[in-house]
Motif scaffolding. Sequence first.
Motif, short mmCIF file in Angstrom:
data_model
loop_
_atom_site.label_atom_id
_atom_site.label_comp_id
_atom_site.label_asym_id
_atom_site.label_seq_id
_atom_site.Cartn_x
_atom_site.Cartn_y
_atom_site.Cartn_z
N PRO A 149 0.91 -1.30 0.05
CA PRO A 149 0.07 -0.04 0.12
C PRO A 149 0.85 1.40 -0.11
O PRO A 149 1.74 1.17 0.54
CB PRO A 149 -0.84 -0.12 1.28
CG PRO A 149 -0.63 -1.55 1.71
CD PRO A 149 0.65 -2.11 1.28
N GLY A 150 0.52 2.35 -0.87
CA GLY A 150 1.28 3.66 -0.75
C GLY A 150 1.01 4.28 0.47
O GLY A 150 0.09 4.03 1.20
N ALA A 151 1.85 5.42 0.58
CA ALA A 151 1.66 6.03 1.89
C ALA A 151 0.37 6.85 1.90
O ALA A 151 -0.04 7.11 3.25
CB ALA A 151 2.80 7.34 1.88
N GLU A 152 -0.50 7.11 0.98
CA GLU A 152 -1.80 7.57 1.17
C GLU A 152 -2.99 6.62 1.20
O GLU A 152 -4.10 6.99 1.25
CB GLU A 152 -2.05 8.55 0.00
CG GLU A 152 -1.04 9.54 -0.24
CD GLU A 152 -1.05 10.59 1.15
OE1 GLU A 152 -1.99 10.91 1.56
OE2 GLU A 152 0.03 10.79 1.47
N ALA A 153 -2.54 5.31 1.17
CA ALA A 153 -3.43 4.24 1.42
C ALA A 153 -4.31 4.16 2.49
O ALA A 153 -3.89 4.54 3.81
CB ALA A 153 -2.97 2.73 1.46
N ALA A 154 -5.66 4.09 2.57
CA ALA A 154 -6.72 4.02 3.44
C ALA A 154 -6.91 2.57 4.28
O ALA A 154 -7.26 1.99 3.67
CB ALA A 154 -8.10 4.29 2.72
N LEU A 155 -6.08 2.61 5.39
CA LEU A 155 -5.90 1.27 5.76
C LEU A 155 -6.37 1.49 7.54
O LEU A 155 -6.48 2.59 8.02
CB LEU A 155 -4.42 0.94 6.08
CG LEU A 155 -3.64 0.63 4.85
CD1 LEU A 155 -2.26 0.39 5.25
CD2 LEU A 155 -4.13 -0.47 4.09
N ASN A 156 -7.17 0.52 7.73
CA ASN A 156 -7.94 0.52 9.26
C ASN A 156 -6.90 0.08 10.42
O ASN A 156 -5.86 -0.62 10.02
CB ASN A 156 -8.92 -0.62 9.20
CG ASN A 156 -10.19 0.15 9.93
OD1 ASN A 156 -10.11 1.16 10.70
ND2 ASN A 156 -11.31 -0.67 10.11
N ASP A 157 -7.17 0.78 11.61
CA ASP A 157 -6.37 0.11 12.61
C ASP A 157 -6.88 -0.95 13.13
O ASP A 157 -8.20 -1.34 13.53
CB ASP A 157 -6.74 1.30 13.87
CG ASP A 157 -5.94 1.17 15.05
OD1 ASP A 157 -5.48 0.19 15.50
OD2 ASP A 157 -5.55 2.17 15.62
N PRO A 158 -5.97 -1.93 13.36
CA PRO A 158 -6.51 -3.35 13.94
C PRO A 158 -7.03 -3.55 15.23
O PRO A 158 -7.97 -4.40 15.63
CB PRO A 158 -5.01 -4.02 13.86
CG PRO A 158 -3.87 -3.20 13.65
CD PRO A 158 -4.41 -2.06 13.09
N THR A 159 -6.80 -2.38 16.13
CA THR A 159 -7.47 -2.42 17.17
C THR A 159 -9.05 -2.11 17.05
O THR A 159 -10.06 -2.48 17.94
CB THR A 159 -6.91 -1.28 18.27
OG1 THR A 159 -6.85 -0.06 17.63
CG2 THR A 159 -5.28 -1.62 18.67
N HIS A 160 -9.39 -1.49 16.04
CA HIS A 160 -10.83 -1.00 15.70
C HIS A 160 -11.54 -2.57 15.52
O HIS A 160 -12.48 -2.52 15.79
CB HIS A 160 -10.81 0.11 14.75
CG HIS A 160 -10.38 1.19 15.33
ND1 HIS A 160 -9.99 2.44 14.44
CD2 HIS A 160 -10.11 1.82 16.62
CE1 HIS A 160 -9.59 3.35 15.03
NE2 HIS A 160 -9.77 3.18 16.21
N VAL A 161 -10.81 -3.18 14.49
CA VAL A 161 -11.24 -4.32 14.17
C VAL A 161 -11.42 -5.44 15.40
O VAL A 161 -12.58 -6.22 15.25
CB VAL A 161 -10.44 -4.88 12.81
CG1 VAL A 161 -11.09 -6.32 12.21
CG2 VAL A 161 -10.46 -3.92 11.91
N ALA A 162 -10.37 -5.31 16.05
CA ALA A 162 -10.39 -6.27 17.32
C ALA A 162 -11.61 -6.03 18.27
O ALA A 162 -12.32 -6.84 18.77
CB ALA A 162 -9.19 -6.28 18.19
N GLU A 163 -12.18 -4.79 18.26
CA GLU A 163 -13.43 -4.39 19.09
C GLU A 163 -14.57 -5.16 18.27
O GLU A 163 -15.51 -5.44 19.02
CB GLU A 163 -13.70 -3.01 19.10
CG GLU A 163 -12.40 -2.28 19.85
CD GLU A 163 -12.36 -2.77 21.39
OE1 GLU A 163 -13.62 -3.05 21.81
OE2 GLU A 163 -11.57 -2.95 22.13
#
Length: 227
Positions: A185-199
């Motif tokens: 993924p490039g520097a501007e890629a929209a990636l989620n925080d794994p802690t949010h997914v863990a919730e």
Amino acid sequence: MNGKAILVTGGASGLGGAVVTALHKADARPYVLDRQSPADGVPWIECDLADTRAAEHATRQLIEQAGGLDGVVTAAGTDTPGRLADVPAETWERVVTVDLLATAAVIRAALPALERAQGTVVTVASTLGIKAVSDATAYCAAKFGVVGFTRALAAELAGSVGVTLLIPGGMRTAFFDGRDEQYRPGAEAALNDPTHVAEAVLFALSQPAGCAVRELVVCADRESSYP
């Protein structure tokens, strides 16, 4: 979640590591299958999930150690992107084995304990399990398989074990490390925080008996691979 024993595959890092941390905060008892050690103090067994019989054996060992099991989260995953003709067969097949066949193997081994506890399974697919892209034949095959497997499993276990299909988008983890630049993924890629997914995983695990969250899509709001 207080005191519940939850098995997490891939619990040493990435989404699995975030799930282990969230379980600790919820006063649950995480147990981990991984090739690397998880956070200090977390009971675990070293296991290469590409060996599905070893994965089944290790699952039974951890259940015995825990004195039962209330949930399973199959967070372990791997990928080696590339064109089908360019990815070695053994590499391609390892992706499918770890991501799909090991998911089934661990759950199969855990089923007797889960049925006794009226527990919950959370499988981890991907947005690439519902949308195919080029140079990802192994990963898409595996994650599409997880989607189909989980939906069939939910029908099979209805009334005895809760089954949730989690479909996450790309996350800020080490999953993309070591790839060729074109597949990172490039520097501007929209990636989620794994802690949010863990919730979201904890939300599924904490549903009362008789109530199941069947499917969850959790991704950055600008995720390009969904819908």
